[in-house]
Scaffold this motif. Structure first.
Motif, mmCIF file in Angstrom:
data_model
loop_
_atom_site.group_PDB
_atom_site.id
_atom_site.type_symbol
_atom_site.label_atom_id
_atom_site.label_comp_id
_atom_site.label_asym_id
_atom_site.label_seq_id
_atom_site.Cartn_x
_atom_site.Cartn_y
_atom_site.Cartn_z
ATOM 1 N N ILE A 1 0.865 -1.175 0.000
ATOM 2 C CA ILE A 1 0.000 0.000 0.000
ATOM 3 C C ILE A 1 0.899 1.222 0.000
ATOM 4 O O ILE A 1 1.873 1.290 0.750
ATOM 5 C CB ILE A 1 -0.898 0.024 1.250
ATOM 6 C CG1 ILE A 1 -1.802 -1.207 1.292
ATOM 7 C CG2 ILE A 1 -1.723 1.301 1.304
ATOM 8 C CD1 ILE A 1 -2.525 -1.400 2.602
ATOM 9 N N ALA A 2 0.569 2.210 -0.824
ATOM 10 C CA ALA A 2 1.280 3.492 -0.828
ATOM 11 C C ALA A 2 0.259 4.590 -1.064
ATOM 12 O O ALA A 2 -0.627 4.443 -1.906
ATOM 13 C CB ALA A 2 2.347 3.525 -1.907
ATOM 14 N N SER A 3 0.380 5.660 -0.300
ATOM 15 C CA SER A 3 -0.574 6.749 -0.450
ATOM 16 C C SER A 3 0.042 8.067 -0.015
ATOM 17 O O SER A 3 0.760 8.133 0.987
ATOM 18 C CB SER A 3 -1.815 6.470 0.411
ATOM 19 O OG SER A 3 -2.763 7.496 0.260
ATOM 20 N N GLN B 1 4.636 -9.592 10.041
ATOM 21 C CA GLN B 1 5.131 -8.248 10.308
ATOM 22 C C GLN B 1 4.567 -7.268 9.275
ATOM 23 O O GLN B 1 4.400 -7.614 8.109
ATOM 24 C CB GLN B 1 6.655 -8.209 10.223
ATOM 25 C CG GLN B 1 7.350 -9.129 11.182
ATOM 26 C CD GLN B 1 8.846 -9.215 10.893
ATOM 27 O OE1 GLN B 1 9.383 -8.487 10.075
ATOM 28 N NE2 GLN B 1 9.518 -10.130 11.560
ATOM 29 N N THR B 2 4.305 -6.061 9.730
ATOM 30 C CA THR B 2 3.915 -4.976 8.831
ATOM 31 C C THR B 2 5.013 -3.927 8.891
ATOM 32 O O THR B 2 5.372 -3.466 9.968
ATOM 33 C CB THR B 2 2.578 -4.346 9.264
ATOM 34 O OG1 THR B 2 1.578 -5.355 9.288
ATOM 35 C CG2 THR B 2 2.162 -3.236 8.316
ATOM 36 N N VAL B 3 5.546 -3.564 7.749
ATOM 37 C CA VAL B 3 6.610 -2.548 7.674
ATOM 38 C C VAL B 3 5.972 -1.268 7.173
ATOM 39 O O VAL B 3 5.297 -1.241 6.142
ATOM 40 C CB VAL B 3 7.738 -2.999 6.721
ATOM 41 C CG1 VAL B 3 8.791 -1.914 6.619
ATOM 42 C CG2 VAL B 3 8.345 -4.297 7.215
ATOM 43 N N ILE B 4 6.182 -0.171 7.912
ATOM 44 C CA ILE B 4 5.602 1.129 7.550
ATOM 45 C C ILE B 4 6.736 2.117 7.359
ATOM 46 O O ILE B 4 7.612 2.258 8.195
ATOM 47 C CB ILE B 4 4.652 1.637 8.664
ATOM 48 C CG1 ILE B 4 3.511 0.643 8.852
ATOM 49 C CG2 ILE B 4 4.122 3.016 8.311
ATOM 50 C CD1 ILE B 4 2.626 0.945 10.043
ATOM 51 N N ASP B 5 6.718 2.793 6.216
ATOM 52 C CA ASP B 5 7.709 3.825 5.886
ATOM 53 C C ASP B 5 6.947 5.136 5.737
ATOM 54 O O ASP B 5 6.061 5.241 4.894
ATOM 55 C CB ASP B 5 8.438 3.461 4.596
ATOM 56 C CG ASP B 5 9.498 4.482 4.219
ATOM 57 O OD1 ASP B 5 10.043 5.142 5.123
ATOM 58 O OD2 ASP B 5 9.773 4.607 3.013
ATOM 59 N N HIS C 1 4.009 -2.597 3.733
ATOM 60 C CA HIS C 1 4.031 -3.923 3.116
ATOM 61 C C HIS C 1 4.193 -4.985 4.204
ATOM 62 O O HIS C 1 4.621 -4.703 5.319
ATOM 63 C CB HIS C 1 5.116 -4.048 2.047
ATOM 64 C CG HIS C 1 6.514 -4.067 2.568
ATOM 65 N ND1 HIS C 1 7.231 -2.924 2.783
ATOM 66 C CD2 HIS C 1 7.314 -5.096 2.921
ATOM 67 C CE1 HIS C 1 8.425 -3.239 3.249
ATOM 68 N NE2 HIS C 1 8.503 -4.551 3.348
ATOM 69 N N ILE C 2 3.816 -6.176 3.863
ATOM 70 C CA ILE C 2 3.890 -7.305 4.775
ATOM 71 C C ILE C 2 5.265 -7.948 4.649
ATOM 72 O O ILE C 2 5.794 -8.101 3.552
ATOM 73 C CB ILE C 2 2.793 -8.346 4.452
ATOM 74 C CG1 ILE C 2 1.414 -7.688 4.487
ATOM 75 C CG2 ILE C 2 2.855 -9.536 5.389
ATOM 76 C CD1 ILE C 2 1.046 -7.048 5.797
#
Length: 90
Positions: A4-6, A83-87, A75-76
């Motif tokens: 996902i990107a937003s 794990q969920t990685v958030i940038d 992304h997973i």
């Protein structure tokens, strides 16, 4: 893989410091025999899903009406997708 990107834009309602961003989601299941919708938003009815809080490294000073803009990517990860990685870029 789920990715996902937003882009986002938030407008401050008060003069203060922003220390964190809160993530939540709204969902609608409209293709079943009965439409089901719910939100995990902080002002909505309780669900077992929770919000995510992203604390910022440094607070952002804001005046009323000032905007924070940026991009969030998720992304997973992990062998089993645990794990969920958030940038976050502001």
């Amino acid at each position: 893989d789920i990715k996902i990107a937003s882009d986002f834009s938030l407008t401050s309602g008060v003069r203060d410091f922003c220390h964190a961003l809160v993530l939540y989601f709204d969902v609608s299941f409209s293709k079943s025999h009965k439409d089901i919708t719910f939100s995990t938003g902080p002002r909505q009815h309780y669900t077992h899903w929770k919000q995510s809080v992203l604390y910022l490294d440094e607070p952002i000073p804001l005046n009323k009406g000032e905007k924070i803009t940026g991009k969030i990517k998720m992304h997973i990860a992990g062998k089993k997708g645990e794990q969920t990685v958030i940038d976050l870029k502001t």
